[in-house]
Design an enzyme around this catalytic site. Structure first.
Site: not given
Lengths: 525, 525
Positions: B260, B298
């Site tokens: 990720e 994020c």
């Protein structure tokens, strides 16, 4: 002087294009005659990828799964109509027997037909839905579903020399069904069959322009043109796999990569397996795996695990059966096994056998070219069926590490079930293992023990001893790929194989809106 | 002189161990005070992995999913019992407001509880079954099924600094449920909370020895000890992601890696969205995404796409709302946004804003430390809420490439739907996008257009304007991960998240034998 051999062309940007010079000579491994040459040098592969990405927007991508399934079926029809001539290419360029050629050619056509049928079942949808809607909060009108949406890039398919037909079509069929244009790069040494098949399919105009592209020659700078929308599926050696997976541009763009690499597959005979259907099926299958395609299958059995008290009987039975296989020119009707595909492969196989013989004894075969009637040993690429035997399997190392890509395998005795499981796992991840026996509890236990190190298991009890489809045959219904050394890939396996070409997407929204998205999608399950 | 700050220890091989020297100082980003130090230098990470692999054989692996689900629930209970003190660590070491801390702490506990419940539903099984049995030939007693078997190695979890709690537990909960021991490596800069939580869980002895291991300090040579049985899940920068994915040993062993990484997420306001619930929800969500955790998520919105004719109104509404956010010491009740976590992060955010301002104009904020009452600008790490605006979105480049990991976002006008879709996709793959509007046809159309570039979409129509769970909040029911730049990972998403820790295995055999394997497995669907 005879005419120089034909230079095969690549189909890129909607045209057949000739590369510069000669990168590879395609040779008949029986006679050493050069059949054709290949080169993709000087071709603009970046532009080829861009062309495919551009053209697919107006072609494949706008179609439903069912429409694309019709195209996949049409490819199968073109190939089936031309089947007769393909056998000749397989025999000449790959040293295949007719039976070997059938596995490659009919395996490719069959996989296309399987996906054409499966895709028709997805109907007029343009997306897939995975799993049921779920609630995310107390509000009952707010939910999530998971859709699968076809990726927007191209599929780069880099294939191995042993399946110029099946390797091409098992990958292309799935990608095209998903609406992803294909840029296939078959291994140059045996590309004659891939090239001929692609020529026929392209000439038949059954696909929208840009859908099927083929590079006959080296991959050049192909990987440096890959984008985050593209995917790469590779079948071949672990060494090349490392170069693909570790390529700077591939890593930088998090490009999805599927790898099918080397694998040192096992067959296991259960303890206490008496004379009978399971024992006979075991011997028959090991011999078949060793000799079909001269042992050049990534799924072939390399390690033969047998209870220590049965090792002698198994070795005798295998040696006797291997002795009955006639090795020679595959053009002769009585030939049971042909050569490997090139002299380079022959040398690599001999090198591997020589290294294995540091710890194993040869029961038959070895690392010298066999003497064959009417065959010139200095031009041809034959390897004799080679059965090796190791007495102490726990001390052995090379046999768990070296894949001889030819008609060679090693018998390893085990003392008890636990030891058998540990030994099987020592290959560090394999595509497939098969277990033969009468005791279903043992088969189930062993499946759980060695399962995490494999992508597929074949469990043969007497009920299916005559009915199973074989250790090494990859059925499109089943997962193909294995962890670790085998590359950690997943191909085929029915609808599951479509996942690689899709992006999995969670969609959160109002129940009504999700219902409309779901209604227009086909169900993956 | 005051006492030197506490050196945090790592829990490896069943003991808390102190690394040599100081690799990182953990700092309060409001005052600059050093709270603790971290180092894993000199610790034997290879032995730590081997210890976990060895011990799990006698512990986690022998349990059923339901038994392991109980353990995951017990972790949640230990954390819930100690919740009060964690907030203090989050405020001191991460500059979190109480609301920020709750997202991290309660998000971690909630995800553990979710997987405890999901795992309980899998019952006493030790394997999972995926898809229905399929026939492989005419023989109706010969079939195949696909099982999912837990992998035999350890899970290496490398986490980002922004979620010391959630990041640790959302990964560990899933791995432990699958029977995979965890070696967690939180980002050192904010590891105080991860360390304290791990101390509590380990002291409570709720897990078998070897199940939970934590490295507080640098990763050292960790990746060179990884084997083909292990898996790596990484969350963090694209640059570090490249080093993980491209690591020689990781590539050579085909180790499964989930990434990720950075992502430049978008929010889109639909054309013709009038004043009303959808418009208000859009403004509210953008402001929340920019300011929660000082924009250090994020999943946060970085690009704000609005119809060109509404750009002025959106900018005004956002600027007004941002102006009402009080920035300052998160210990004060009226503070709406705290600092970023370190002065290095502050410098990186300022650098990014400065680069964006090469093509964008600042509506508010900028690349200078804000003047704040009672705060020393030379010691602290504050970034003002920064709204940027670009007039010609098609000409812009940096805004699609630079992720400012702080409270900054850019408004981009679009002229029509097609242009909006093209612009959203220019980020090269993102974790999430949200689309706000009244027209469900537009929402559905846009979802299909930008979906392949995303791992998650939030579609907000008026029906759920008040009920949705937010653009940036990762719900464990939903896929977390995105293609391309976002790392091409897949985490969570309910039972789907378990796949990463399992090997998918096709088993071919007699119908009776497969039925017995299937009966003892839990269904994935």
């Amino acid at each position: 002087m005879s005419a120089p051999p034909q230079q095969l062309e690549s189909y890129l940007c909607g045209h057949w294009r000739r590369g510069e010079g000669v990168e590879t000579e395609l040779v008949d491994p029986v006679s050493g005659v050069v059949l054709a040459t290949a080169s993709a040098k000087g071709l603009d592969l970046g532009e080829a990828l861009a062309f495919a990405r551009r053209h697919v927007q107006s072609g494949l991508r706008g179609m439903s799964y069912a429409e694309r399934a019709t195209l996949v079926g049409a490819i199968a029809d073109v190939l089936a109509a031309n089947r007769a001539k393909y056998e000749g290419f397989a025999i000449a360029n790959s040293g295949n027997t007719k039976a070997d050629a059938a596995i490659d050619i009919d395996g490719g056509i069959g996989t296309l037909k399987y996906y054409a049928l499966l895709g028709a079942g997805l109907g007029e949808a343009h997306t897939l839905v995975d799993d049921k809607p779920v609630r995310l909060s107390r509000a009952d009108n707010y939910q999530a579903i998971h859709l699968m949406l076809p990726r927007r890039g191209v599929a780069i398919h880099i294939n191995a020399f042993n399946f110029p037909s099946w390797g091409l079509w098992e990958k292309a069929g799935v990608a095209l069904l998903c609406g992803i244009p294909v840029v296939a790069k078959p291994a140059s040494a045996t590309a004659l069959l891939s090239h001929e098949m692609a020529r026929d399919v392209i000439a038949a105009k059954v696909l929208p322009e840009g859908s099927l592209n083929i590079i006959i020659g080296g991959a050049g700078d192909l990987l440096s043109h890959v984008t985050a929308d593209d995917v790469i599926a590779f079948t071949g050696s672990a060494e090349t796999a490392r170069r693909v997976r570790g390529h700077t541009n591939v890593v930088a763009n998090s490009v999805a990569v599927n790898i099918e690499a080397d694998s040192i597959n096992a067959a296991v005979l259960a303890p206490d397996t008496g004379e009978g259907a399971a024992f006979d099926a075991f011997v028959k299958e090991v011999v078949r795996e060793m000799t079909v395609k001269a042992g050049q299958k990534c799924t072939a059995i390399r390690r033969i695990f047998v209870p220590a008290d049965r090792a002698g009987r198994v070795v005798d039975a295998l040696a006797a059966a291997l002795g009955r296989i006639k090795v020679g020119d595959p053009r002769r009707e009585d030939t049971g096994m042909g050569p490997v595909v090139t002299r380079a492969q022959q040398a690599a196989a001999f090198d591997g056998i020589r290294r294995l013989m540091g710890e194993a004894a040869a029961v038959c075969g070895g690392f010298e070219p066999p003497a064959l009637d009417g065959i010139n040993a200095d031009k041809s690429a034959f390897v004799a069926p080679t059965l090796l035997r190791i007495d102490d399997a726990t001390e052995a190392e090379a046999v768990h590490e070296i894949e001889v890509f030819g008609p060679a395998a090693t018998v390893l005795p085990y003392r008890d079930e636990q030891e058998a499981a540990v030994l099987v796992r020592r290959s560090g991840g394999s595509l497939v293992a098969s277990i033969f026996g009468e005791d279903r509890n043992f088969l189930a236990w062993m499946a759980r023990e060695i399962g995490p190190s494999h992508g597929r298991l074949l469990l043969v009890d007497p009920a299916i001893a005559a009915a199973h489809t074989g250790h090494g045959i990859v059925m499109p219904q089943c997962n193909h790929g294995g962890p670790g050394r085998a590359g950690n890939g997943e191909e085929l396996g029915g609808l599951y194989g479509l996942r690689f070409y899709h992006q999995r997407l969670a969609v959160q929204g109002s129940t009504d809106l999700l219902a409309s998205l779901q209604a227009s999608a086909a169900n993956l399950h």
